[in-house]
Write an enzyme that holds these catalytic residues in place. Sequence first.
Site, PDB file in Angstrom:
ATOM      1  N   GLY A 212      45.110 -29.161   5.218  1.00 51.08           N
ATOM      2  CA  GLY A 212      44.886 -30.520   4.706  1.00 51.08           C
ATOM      3  C   GLY A 212      44.782 -30.516   3.204  1.00 51.08           C
ATOM      4  O   GLY A 212      45.174 -29.546   2.541  1.00 51.08           O
ATOM      5  N   ASN A 213      44.295 -31.594   2.640  1.00 50.61           N
ATOM      6  CA  ASN A 213      44.069 -31.642   1.193  1.00 50.61           C
ATOM      7  C   ASN A 213      42.818 -32.480   0.906  1.00 50.61           C
ATOM      8  O   ASN A 213      42.218 -33.030   1.826  1.00 50.61           O
ATOM      9  CB  ASN A 213      45.311 -32.176   0.462  1.00 50.61           C
ATOM     10  CG  ASN A 213      45.670 -33.575   0.912  1.00 50.61           C
ATOM     11  OD1 ASN A 213      44.903 -34.511   0.725  1.00 50.61           O
ATOM     12  ND2 ASN A 213      46.851 -33.722   1.520  1.00 50.61           N
ATOM     13  N   HIS A 214      42.471 -32.572  -0.380  1.00 48.98           N
ATOM     14  CA  HIS A 214      41.184 -33.181  -0.747  1.00 48.98           C
ATOM     15  C   HIS A 214      41.225 -34.700  -0.889  1.00 48.98           C
ATOM     16  O   HIS A 214      40.261 -35.298  -1.346  1.00 48.98           O
ATOM     17  CB  HIS A 214      40.676 -32.582  -2.064  1.00 48.98           C
ATOM     18  CG  HIS A 214      40.276 -31.147  -1.944  1.00 48.98           C
ATOM     19  ND1 HIS A 214      39.255 -30.743  -1.132  1.00 48.98           N
ATOM     20  CD2 HIS A 214      40.780 -30.022  -2.524  1.00 48.98           C
ATOM     21  CE1 HIS A 214      39.124 -29.435  -1.221  1.00 48.98           C
ATOM     22  NE2 HIS A 214      40.044 -28.972  -2.048  1.00 48.98           N
ATOM     23  N   ALA A 280      48.284 -38.908   0.414  1.00 46.73           N
ATOM     24  CA  ALA A 280      48.621 -37.551  -0.014  1.00 46.73           C
ATOM     25  C   ALA A 280      49.131 -36.822   1.232  1.00 46.73           C
ATOM     26  O   ALA A 280      48.374 -36.157   1.939  1.00 46.73           O
ATOM     27  CB  ALA A 280      47.386 -36.873  -0.584  1.00 46.73           C
TER      28      ALA A 280
END
Length: 403
Positions: A212-214, A280
């Site tokens: 995943g990402n932030h 994102a």
Amino acid sequence: MSILSGKKVLLAISAGIAAYKTASLVRLFIKSGAEVKVIMTPASKDFITPLTLSTLSKNPVESTFYDKDDENELWNNHVDLGLWADIMLVAPATANTMSKMANGTCDNLVLATYLSAKCPVYFAPAMDLDMYKHPSTKNSLAQLQGFGNVLIPATSGELASGLIGEGRMAEPEDIVSFIENDMLSKLPLRGKKVLITAGPTYEAIDPVRFIGNHSTGKMGFALAKSAANLGAEVLLITGPTSQQILHSFIHTIHITSAQEMYDAVHKEFANVDIGILSAAVADYKPKNVASQKIKKTDHSLEIQLTPTKDILASLGAIKKHQFLVGFALETNNEIENAIGKLQRKNLNMIVLNSLQDKGAGFAKDTNKVTIIDADLHEKTFGLKSKNSVANDIMNEILQKINA
Ligand code: CTP
């Protein structure tokens, strides 16, 4: 949530028997989330007491420019009151008050405030049927509408005189819904459908792990709120996030992976007018997703990744009437990279945030953006809250779609 929520309503009462209904009117405005201030013509106090109205509105009620008997009394500034209001409602609007409004007469606080008000003005006439029919009343109605004031028509029924006919002030519930509908119909994105993507996507490695990402989704949620406040019907397609939004114009669809976001977006895109892709989205996902939890060993583990579909580019390739906006998050050669994305993905506009800007990017409450349009005009904004940035972006979109 009512469109009146958070709005400042100035209720001006003139001297008609229907003034007794303004107590309910104040209650309804307060219930819809508005802040209410009441001003009265001196004669209207014979029909309802300022005490009732100040108690209900939780604000002092004024009817004179100052109180002659109180040497410490402050000047009741009609200009300030006029500027304070988001909307002004004259109810009941008597034949006398309407005639004075139409002719610029200014002999009481209500009339001085009316002349100073810059906000939309609504007026709800109330009088006996023959007065309502009189050519001078018709003149006042026409003149006030000619000034851009909005008439809330009187209704027919039994009047205080015992006669039956037109001239009854509209019921408080009807006045409030009339104003709500009128305000809604004037919102610039009314009738438009806006699709917004937000948040990260999670790409499964096995049943318990993911890549995943932030991203927190804050920017996308702020955009959804801004578009809905402008009257748009918003479809918010979001990846996993702790953000929450409750707005009657926003329909939220929760997805997890890039492929789910792709499917949800494509299901809706044909019917939308504006697409804003702020999510994102993961660019890669594990080629194979293990069906059981991967067990720890002493060896290193390699996960082979395969590209996800570029949702934004896929929309750029099929868009017809839609106005398509993308985001670019860059760390170097920001403008060139953003323009490259704008052109490659066939966008109408791209919003660039640079990770070199302090206060911009993931998990922050602020952002700093440069907006580039299809003609490559650039506009750089200062560091602002994500809500303000969202408003700036929506304003730029509005200007483009109305150009
Ligand atoms: N985007 C998308 N689908 C993807 C990847 C990105 O819809 N699979 C969208 C994002 O929502 C954003 C824009 O494309 O509006 C640009 O995302 P960004 O990550 O900056 O660019 P990429 O095209 O992924 O290129 P790179 O990561 O190489 O900078």
